[in-house]
Structure formats: C-alpha cells, structure tokens
Design a protein around this motif. Structure first.
Motif, PDB file in Angstrom:
ATOM      1  N   GLY A 100      10.882  -0.412  -4.143  1.00 31.59           N
ATOM      2  CA  GLY A 100      10.783  -0.599  -5.585  1.00 31.59           C
ATOM      3  C   GLY A 100      10.207   0.558  -6.366  1.00 31.59           C
ATOM      4  N   VAL A 101      10.041   1.721  -5.724  1.00 31.86           N
ATOM      5  CA  VAL A 101       9.440   2.887  -6.381  1.00 31.86           C
ATOM      6  C   VAL A 101      10.488   3.990  -6.517  1.00 31.86           C
ATOM      7  CG1 VAL A 101       7.620   4.631  -6.281  1.00 31.86           C
ATOM      8  CG2 VAL A 101       7.179   2.316  -5.421  1.00 31.86           C
ATOM      9  N   SER A 102      10.886   4.301  -7.728  1.00 34.55           N
ATOM     10  CA  SER A 102      11.947   5.277  -7.955  1.00 34.55           C
ATOM     11  C   SER A 102      11.410   6.704  -7.956  1.00 34.55           C
ATOM     12  CB  SER A 102      12.667   4.985  -9.275  1.00 34.55           C
ATOM     13  OG  SER A 102      13.841   5.776  -9.381  1.00 34.55           O
ATOM     14  N   LEU A 103      10.960   7.143  -6.782  1.00 32.72           N
ATOM     15  CA  LEU A 103      10.463   8.504  -6.591  1.00 32.72           C
ATOM     16  C   LEU A 103      11.151   9.119  -5.375  1.00 32.72           C
ATOM     17  CD1 LEU A 103       6.608   8.066  -7.165  1.00 32.72           C
ATOM     18  CD2 LEU A 103       8.244   9.191  -8.693  1.00 32.72           C
ATOM     19  N   ARG A 104      11.228  10.448  -5.353  1.00 29.04           N
ATOM     20  CA  ARG A 104      11.952  11.136  -4.294  1.00 29.04           C
ATOM     21  C   ARG A 104      11.036  11.353  -3.075  1.00 29.04           C
ATOM     22  NH1 ARG A 104      16.795  12.353  -6.384  1.00 29.04           N
ATOM     23  NH2 ARG A 104      17.429  13.682  -4.662  1.00 29.04           N
ATOM     24  N   ILE A 105      10.924  10.289  -2.295  1.00 32.84           N
ATOM     25  CA  ILE A 105      10.130  10.310  -1.065  1.00 32.84           C
ATOM     26  C   ILE A 105      10.915   9.578   0.013  1.00 32.84           C
ATOM     27  CG2 ILE A 105       7.906   9.811   0.022  1.00 32.84           C
ATOM     28  CD1 ILE A 105       6.741   9.371  -2.776  1.00 32.84           C
ATOM     29  N   ILE A 106      10.986  10.165   1.203  1.00 31.04           N
ATOM     30  CA  ILE A 106      11.627   9.492   2.332  1.00 31.04           C
ATOM     31  C   ILE A 106      10.710   9.553   3.547  1.00 31.04           C
ATOM     32  CG2 ILE A 106      13.960  10.017   1.519  1.00 31.04           C
ATOM     33  CD1 ILE A 106      14.132  12.166   3.705  1.00 31.04           C
ATOM     34  N   ALA A 107      10.917   8.612   4.458  1.00 32.19           N
ATOM     35  CA  ALA A 107      10.197   8.611   5.734  1.00 32.19           C
ATOM     36  C   ALA A 107      11.200   8.266   6.828  1.00 32.19           C
ATOM     37  CB  ALA A 107       9.053   7.612   5.718  1.00 32.19           C
ATOM     38  N   MET A 108      11.097   8.950   7.961  1.00 34.33           N
ATOM     39  CA  MET A 108      12.011   8.722   9.082  1.00 34.33           C
ATOM     40  C   MET A 108      11.216   8.678  10.378  1.00 34.33           C
ATOM     41  SD  MET A 108      15.019  11.456   8.052  1.00 34.33           S
ATOM     42  CE  MET A 108      13.845  12.816   8.141  1.00 34.33           C
ATOM     43  N   GLU A 109      11.695   7.863  11.305  1.00 28.46           N
ATOM     44  CA  GLU A 109      11.051   7.786  12.621  1.00 28.46           C
ATOM     45  C   GLU A 109      12.014   7.125  13.602  1.00 28.46           C
ATOM     46  OE1 GLU A 109       6.678   6.639  14.309  1.00 28.46           O
ATOM     47  OE2 GLU A 109       7.648   5.128  13.067  1.00 28.46           O
ATOM     48  N   PHE A 110      12.357   7.828  14.652  1.00 34.30           N
ATOM     49  CA  PHE A 110      13.199   7.266  15.694  1.00 34.30           C
ATOM     50  C   PHE A 110      12.381   7.255  16.983  1.00 34.30           C
ATOM     51  CE2 PHE A 110      16.390   6.659  18.822  1.00 34.30           C
ATOM     52  CZ  PHE A 110      17.486   6.067  18.197  1.00 34.30           C
ATOM     53  N   LYS A 111      11.900   6.069  17.333  1.00 34.53           N
ATOM     54  CA  LYS A 111      11.039   5.943  18.510  1.00 34.53           C
ATOM     55  C   LYS A 111      11.863   5.930  19.791  1.00 34.53           C
ATOM     56  CE  LYS A 111       7.545   3.231  16.035  1.00 34.53           C
ATOM     57  NZ  LYS A 111       6.803   1.946  15.990  1.00 34.53           N
ATOM     58  N   LYS A 112      11.289   6.482  20.834  1.00 38.04           N
ATOM     59  CA  LYS A 112      12.010   6.524  22.113  1.00 38.04           C
ATOM     60  C   LYS A 112      12.228   5.125  22.683  1.00 38.04           C
ATOM     61  CE  LYS A 112       7.734   7.416  24.709  1.00 38.04           C
ATOM     62  NZ  LYS A 112       7.047   8.356  25.633  1.00 38.04           N
ATOM     63  N   ASP A 113      11.422   4.155  22.233  1.00 36.76           N
ATOM     64  CA  ASP A 113      11.584   2.778  22.715  1.00 36.76           C
ATOM     65  C   ASP A 113      12.954   2.204  22.353  1.00 36.76           C
ATOM     66  OD1 ASP A 113       9.022   3.041  23.563  1.00 36.76           O
ATOM     67  OD2 ASP A 113       8.124   1.784  22.014  1.00 36.76           O
ATOM     68  N   ILE A 114      13.563   2.716  21.274  1.00 32.88           N
ATOM     69  CA  ILE A 114      14.865   2.195  20.845  1.00 32.88           C
ATOM     70  C   ILE A 114      15.907   2.378  21.937  1.00 32.88           C
ATOM     71  CG2 ILE A 114      16.725   2.465  19.139  1.00 32.88           C
ATOM     72  CD1 ILE A 114      14.629   3.302  17.120  1.00 32.88           C
ATOM     73  N   LYS A 115      15.740   3.412  22.740  1.00 32.37           N
ATOM     74  CA  LYS A 115      16.704   3.703  23.803  1.00 32.37           C
ATOM     75  C   LYS A 115      16.825   2.537  24.774  1.00 32.37           C
ATOM     76  CE  LYS A 115      17.905   7.274  27.188  1.00 32.37           C
ATOM     77  NZ  LYS A 115      17.529   8.584  27.778  1.00 32.37           N
ATOM     78  N   ARG A 116      15.723   1.805  24.969  1.00 36.34           N
ATOM     79  CA  ARG A 116      15.746   0.690  25.908  1.00 36.34           C
ATOM     80  C   ARG A 116      16.580  -0.480  25.394  1.00 36.34           C
ATOM     81  NH1 ARG A 116       9.316   0.521  26.796  1.00 36.34           N
ATOM     82  NH2 ARG A 116       9.585  -0.572  24.817  1.00 36.34           N
ATOM     83  N   ASP A 117      16.775  -0.531  24.080  1.00 37.18           N
ATOM     84  CA  ASP A 117      17.504  -1.650  23.483  1.00 37.18           C
ATOM     85  C   ASP A 117      18.988  -1.362  23.276  1.00 37.18           C
ATOM     86  OD1 ASP A 117      15.045  -2.981  23.289  1.00 37.18           O
ATOM     87  OD2 ASP A 117      14.637  -2.062  21.324  1.00 37.18           O
ATOM     88  N   LEU A 118      19.418  -0.166  23.652  1.00 32.92           N
ATOM     89  CA  LEU A 118      20.819   0.214  23.453  1.00 32.92           C
ATOM     90  C   LEU A 118      21.470   0.585  24.779  1.00 32.92           C
ATOM     91  CD1 LEU A 118      20.511   2.521  20.307  1.00 32.92           C
ATOM     92  CD2 LEU A 118      21.528   0.244  20.365  1.00 32.92           C
ATOM     93  N   PRO A 119      22.770   0.301  24.920  1.00 32.08           N
ATOM     94  CA  PRO A 119      23.483   0.773  26.111  1.00 32.08           C
ATOM     95  C   PRO A 119      23.439   2.299  26.158  1.00 32.08           C
ATOM     96  CG  PRO A 119      24.763  -0.884  24.930  1.00 32.08           C
ATOM     97  CD  PRO A 119      23.619  -0.508  24.031  1.00 32.08           C
ATOM     98  N   GLN A 120      23.345   2.836  27.344  1.00 30.47           N
ATOM     99  CA  GLN A 120      23.265   4.289  27.503  1.00 30.47           C
ATOM    100  C   GLN A 120      24.471   4.975  26.883  1.00 30.47           C
ATOM    101  OE1 GLN A 120      20.745   6.017  28.549  1.00 30.47           O
ATOM    102  NE2 GLN A 120      21.739   8.029  28.471  1.00 30.47           N
ATOM    103  N   ALA A 121      25.635   4.365  27.017  1.00 27.10           N
ATOM    104  CA  ALA A 121      26.861   4.950  26.463  1.00 27.10           C
ATOM    105  C   ALA A 121      26.778   5.061  24.943  1.00 27.10           C
ATOM    106  CB  ALA A 121      28.068   4.109  26.859  1.00 27.10           C
TER     107      ALA A 121
END
Length: 237
Positions: A100-121
């Motif tokens: 709800g805040v119209s300002l130019r700010i972003i945040a990103m994070e890709f945790k290695k734990d996500i790999k366990r929830d996805l097929p390797q392919a």
C-alpha cells in the motif's frame, strides 16, 4: 472520499427525523444506512498483507524516495514491513506498492530451502539460484542479456492465479540500500525474472499485462473440482 463521507453524515443527521417514529428505529436506520457507504478504516498502510489487483496503488507509477529521506525512520519502517510480509508469505519478491505504499522500493530473497520444495528438473530449467535478502531504494534496471524465456509466473497481488510470461535472461540492478549506499547487482535466470517482476510493480504494471493469455489459470483448479468447489483462497497468513 472523506469529504463525501462527511457530507453524507450531515445528510443523514438532517433527515433522520423523517424515518421512523421512535429513537430505536432512528438509530437502527442510521446504523444500517451508514453501512451502505462507509468502511471503518482500522487498517492503514504499510499493510501486513498484499494489496490485490483492483487497488489503485498497484496501477500508479511509484514515487522516488527523496535522497534526504532514504535513511529516515519512516523509510526504515516501510522496509521492515516489506521484509516481514515477504517472509510471512514465503515469497521471493515484494515491492512497496504491494503493502500500500507508492514508493520505489523493492525487496528480493530466494532461499536455498525452496529447492527442496521443487523438482530438480524444474529448478534447473528455470535457472534458479539462491539470492540473499536484497533491498533496493529507487532501483534502476538495465537489460544485459536479451534472450527471453517463458515460464509460469504468479503474483501475491493476483492471488490464486498464474500464467506464462516471457522475461529477459539477464539484468543489472542499481539502487540504494537503506544506508544510502549505491549498490549494483548482476542477475540472471530466475533471479533476473524476480527483479523484472518487482520493477514492473513500481511502474504500475502486473504480470497479467505481459502474460500469454492462453496460459492464464487458477492455481488450485484441480482442488476446486476435487472438493466440489469448496475451496477458499486466503489473503492472510
């Protein structure tokens, strides 16, 4: 909106004497009538949830954060809330308009734990890799690899749906961290996709503006059939 609400409140008070002959009936009508056009604002940005498509804030071009305010307590509070919501909903990216805040700010994070929830392919095909928490204020994006890839993409602001979207293979992001230090980040594969997705939010765009419309789908359509339609898509966590 507030002006209209005040005017309507005065209108109700002026004309209540014409409705009903008792105090109880008058109060009952007043309560019923106000519910038709007022929503008590008990929750204000920055939200603890994701704004949803239809909210005007998602279609605005977000304002740049003035340099003198980059290290302010207010911007720090917005960033903290963004990270809180990002992690609460187990996401990989968030833009300030999404709380709800119209300002130019972003945040990103890709945790290695996500790999366990996805097929390797899938992990390999989408060229996914770990990305530590990265917060950028007033980010700018430059394309470094014009090769495009099409993969399924979703958005917490279009809850419950996904579609295939083409994105560039490589990008460079530059911007300020919360201390005002200028950072430069080279991204490729899925992380480049995250960056492009979040940058779109700052320009009032959503993935549905770029998607292959024939691939647009409800992410839980199979469950809807299995449960005879008794399925809810939560907007909270």
């Amino acid at each position: 909106m507030l002006k209209h609400q005040i005017q309507l409140t005065k209108l109700v008070k002026t004309h209540l004497r014409y409705f009903g002959s008792s105090q109880s009936r008058t109060q009952s009508f007043k309560k019923w009538y106000q519910q038709l056009w007022t929503t008590e604002r008990t929750n204000l940005p920055p939200y603890e949830h994701f704004t949803q498509v239809g909210d005007p804030v998602l279609r605005q071009v977000a304002a740049a954060v003035p340099l003198e305010h980059v290290k302010s307590p207010e911007i720090e509070a917005v960033i903290q809330q963004m990270v809180k919501v990002l992690r609460k909903f187990d996401c990989v990216g968030i833009a300030a308009p999404q709380i709800g805040v119209s300002l130019r700010i972003i945040a990103m994070e890709f945790k290695k734990d996500i790999k366990r929830d996805l097929p390797q392919a899938t992990f390999e095909a989408r060229k996914m890799s770990e990305l530590p928490l990265t917060v950028l204020i007033n980010p700018e994006l430059t394309i470094t690899n014009y090769t495009k890839h099409k993969h399924p993409e979703g958005c917490m602001s279009v809850r419950g749906f996904s579609a295939e979207v083409e994105r560039y293979e490589g990008v460079k992001l530059t911007g300020l961290d919360k201390l005002g230090t200028r950072n430069e980040l080279e991204l490729s594969g899925w992380n480049a996709r995250i960056a492009q997705h979040e940058m779109d939010h700052l320009d009032g765009k959503l993935y549905i503006d770029h998607m292959d419309r024939s691939t647009f789908m409800c992410t839980c359509w199979e469950t809807v059939n299995t449960k005879s339609g008794r399925v809810e898509i939560p907007f909270y966590k």
